[in-house]
Scaffold this motif. Structure first.
Motif, PDB file in Angstrom:
ATOM      1  N   THR A  30       0.827  -1.203   0.000  1.00 49.84           N
ATOM      2  CA  THR A  30       0.000   0.000   0.000  1.00 49.84           C
ATOM      3  C   THR A  30       0.864   1.257   0.000  1.00 49.84           C
ATOM      4  OG1 THR A  30      -1.789  -1.114   1.173  1.00 49.84           O
ATOM      5  CG2 THR A  30      -1.764   1.288   1.273  1.00 49.84           C
ATOM      6  N   VAL A  31       1.922   1.257   0.821  1.00 46.00           N
ATOM      7  CA  VAL A  31       2.826   2.406   0.880  1.00 46.00           C
ATOM      8  C   VAL A  31       3.528   2.600  -0.461  1.00 46.00           C
ATOM      9  CG1 VAL A  31       4.915   3.325   1.949  1.00 46.00           C
ATOM     10  CG2 VAL A  31       3.186   2.199   3.359  1.00 46.00           C
ATOM     11  N   TYR A  32       3.976   1.495  -1.053  1.00 45.92           N
ATOM     12  CA  TYR A  32       4.688   1.567  -2.323  1.00 45.92           C
ATOM     13  C   TYR A  32       3.792   2.121  -3.430  1.00 45.92           C
ATOM     14  CZ  TYR A  32       8.178   0.208  -5.775  1.00 45.92           C
ATOM     15  OH  TYR A  32       9.129   0.246  -6.753  1.00 45.92           O
ATOM     16  N   ARG A  33       2.539   1.658  -3.446  1.00 43.56           N
ATOM     17  CA  ARG A  33       1.598   2.129  -4.463  1.00 43.56           C
ATOM     18  C   ARG A  33       1.315   3.615  -4.288  1.00 43.56           C
ATOM     19  NH1 ARG A  33      -2.934  -2.760  -4.735  1.00 43.56           N
ATOM     20  NH2 ARG A  33      -1.435  -4.459  -4.982  1.00 43.56           N
TER      21      ARG A  33
ATOM     22  N   PRO B  29       3.096  -3.534  -9.143  1.00 38.34           N
ATOM     23  CA  PRO B  29       2.374  -4.723  -9.632  1.00 38.34           C
ATOM     24  C   PRO B  29       1.572  -4.388 -10.890  1.00 38.34           C
ATOM     25  CG  PRO B  29       2.101  -4.485  -7.264  1.00 38.34           C
ATOM     26  CD  PRO B  29       2.758  -3.221  -7.746  1.00 38.34           C
ATOM     27  N   ALA B  30       1.388  -5.375 -11.746  1.00 40.49           N
ATOM     28  CA  ALA B  30       0.701  -5.160 -13.023  1.00 40.49           C
ATOM     29  C   ALA B  30      -0.710  -4.649 -12.839  1.00 40.49           C
ATOM     30  CB  ALA B  30       0.697  -6.460 -13.824  1.00 40.49           C
ATOM     31  N   GLU B  31      -1.435  -5.156 -11.789  1.00 40.02           N
ATOM     32  CA  GLU B  31      -2.817  -4.723 -11.599  1.00 40.02           C
ATOM     33  C   GLU B  31      -2.899  -3.248 -11.226  1.00 40.02           C
ATOM     34  OE1 GLU B  31      -1.564  -6.740  -7.677  1.00 40.02           O
ATOM     35  OE2 GLU B  31      -1.296  -7.044  -9.833  1.00 40.02           O
ATOM     36  N   VAL B  32      -1.850  -2.727 -10.578  1.00 41.39           N
ATOM     37  CA  VAL B  32      -1.843  -1.312 -10.206  1.00 41.39           C
ATOM     38  C   VAL B  32      -1.587  -0.435 -11.427  1.00 41.39           C
ATOM     39  CG1 VAL B  32      -0.753   0.458  -8.777  1.00 41.39           C
ATOM     40  CG2 VAL B  32      -1.078  -1.847  -7.882  1.00 41.39           C
ATOM     41  N   THR B  33      -0.609  -0.805 -12.228  1.00 33.74           N
ATOM     42  CA  THR B  33      -0.311  -0.017 -13.424  1.00 33.74           C
ATOM     43  C   THR B  33      -1.485  -0.066 -14.404  1.00 33.74           C
ATOM     44  OG1 THR B  33       0.812  -1.921 -14.443  1.00 33.74           O
ATOM     45  CG2 THR B  33       2.167  -0.370 -13.199  1.00 33.74           C
ATOM     46  N   SER B  34      -2.163  -1.230 -14.471  1.00 32.65           N
ATOM     47  CA  SER B  34      -3.326  -1.339 -15.343  1.00 32.65           C
ATOM     48  C   SER B  34      -4.442  -0.423 -14.861  1.00 32.65           C
ATOM     49  CB  SER B  34      -3.812  -2.792 -15.377  1.00 32.65           C
ATOM     50  OG  SER B  34      -4.980  -2.923 -16.163  1.00 32.65           O
TER      51      SER B  34
END
Length: 292
Positions: free
Chosen positions: A32-35, A72-77
């Motif tokens: 969560t922090v990284y995102r 993560p891919a789901e975040v960039t998507s």
């Protein structure tokens, strides 16, 4: 600190892993922090990229920039979908009808951002529904008659707008139901006028206002293709995609059908009686009643 050069290398990634252990953070907490830290940077990069050329080299450069941030891919998507939605919002502002050129532009943008259509279907449904409903209203007009070429046009339009067939049919049903409700309300008013003696009887000369509105109801449902004939279990039957079942109290709907049936038996005009009898099955479909 590591994100200042827009890249988290292997050594830095290992250091972050050790720090997570020292601070006692779970995988979910550290993610969560990284995102939160990297997400805005990715969004800026995506926005900047889509403003320029969208060729293969530009796409490769964007993909590399995103990969360097290690999200993560789901975040960039998800972030890419947000940027895509912003462009779609600009195109559909004020219920404007999307052009073929704009639809092509969006297809190119989806490819550039590596987005599947399924990923952005929800935003298309939200932003394109108003313009599709507006087109349906314009096509139906006051008579509800939709020529085959216009119906084909609606099919082409919902595909251009990125709406699924099911979504388009639901939106179509909303507009048809609104029209049907308007006509049915007039029939209810006419029935009330008749009950209170505020209308003159015209049996044998012309249809009563109540009958007129009820026949209009059926005619509109047929003309708008809300009522169609389909093959079910080897038999041709009439079905309807929307009805007035949830628009009026059940008692009111039953009374409409009952009084139309009474009019059919009491009327003197032969052709009018025949038309009423012929409309009864369709009437039941339109108002959402099951007739045994």
């Amino acid at each position: 600190h590591f994100l200042e050069d827009l890249k988290v290398d292997t050594e830095q990634s290992v250091a972050l892993g050790r720090l997570r252990v020292i601070l006692g953070l779970s995988d979910a907490q550290s993610s969560t922090v990284y995102r939160a830290a990297a997400g805005p940077i990715v969004k800026v990069a995506v926005r900047k990229a889509v403003e320029g050329a969208k060729g293969a080299s530009e796409k490769a450069q964007l993909d590399e920039s995103i990969a360097n941030l290690g999200l993560p891919a789901e975040v960039t998507s998800s972030i890419a979908a947000e940027v895509y939605g912003e462009r779609l919002s600009e195109i559909t502002s004020e219920e404007k009808i999307m052009t073929e050129e704009q639809a092509t532009e969006l297809a190119t943008l989806r490819d550039f951002l590596s987005l599947e259509m399924a990923t952005v279907e929800a935003v298309h449904q939200e932003l394109c529904a108003p313009s599709y409903r507006k087109s349906v209203r314009e096509v139906m007009g006051t008579t509800g008659i939709i020529p085959d070429e216009y119906w084909e046009g609606l099919t082409t339009l919902h595909e251009r707008l990125g709406l699924t067939k099911a979504s388009a049919m639901d939106l179509f049903g909303v507009e048809v139901t609104a029209k049907l409700k308007l006509i049915a309300s007039k029939a209810v008013d006419a029935l009330q006028d008749k009950a209170t003696g505020n209308t003159s009887e015209t049996m044998g000369i012309e249809a009563s206002p109540f009958v007129t509105e009820m026949l209009k109801l059926v005619d509109f449902a047929v003309a708008s293709k809300a009522v169609v004939t389909q093959e079910v279990d080897g038999k041709l039957v009439e079905v309807i995609g929307c009805s007035l079942r949830n628009e009026f109290p059940e008692r009111t709907l039953k009374e409409l059908y009952k009084q139309l049936l009474v009019e059919a038996f009491q009327g003197d005009a032969g052709s009018q009686k025949e038309k009423i009898f012929d409309s009864l099955d369709k009437t039941a479909l339109v108002i959402g009643l099951t007739v045994q």
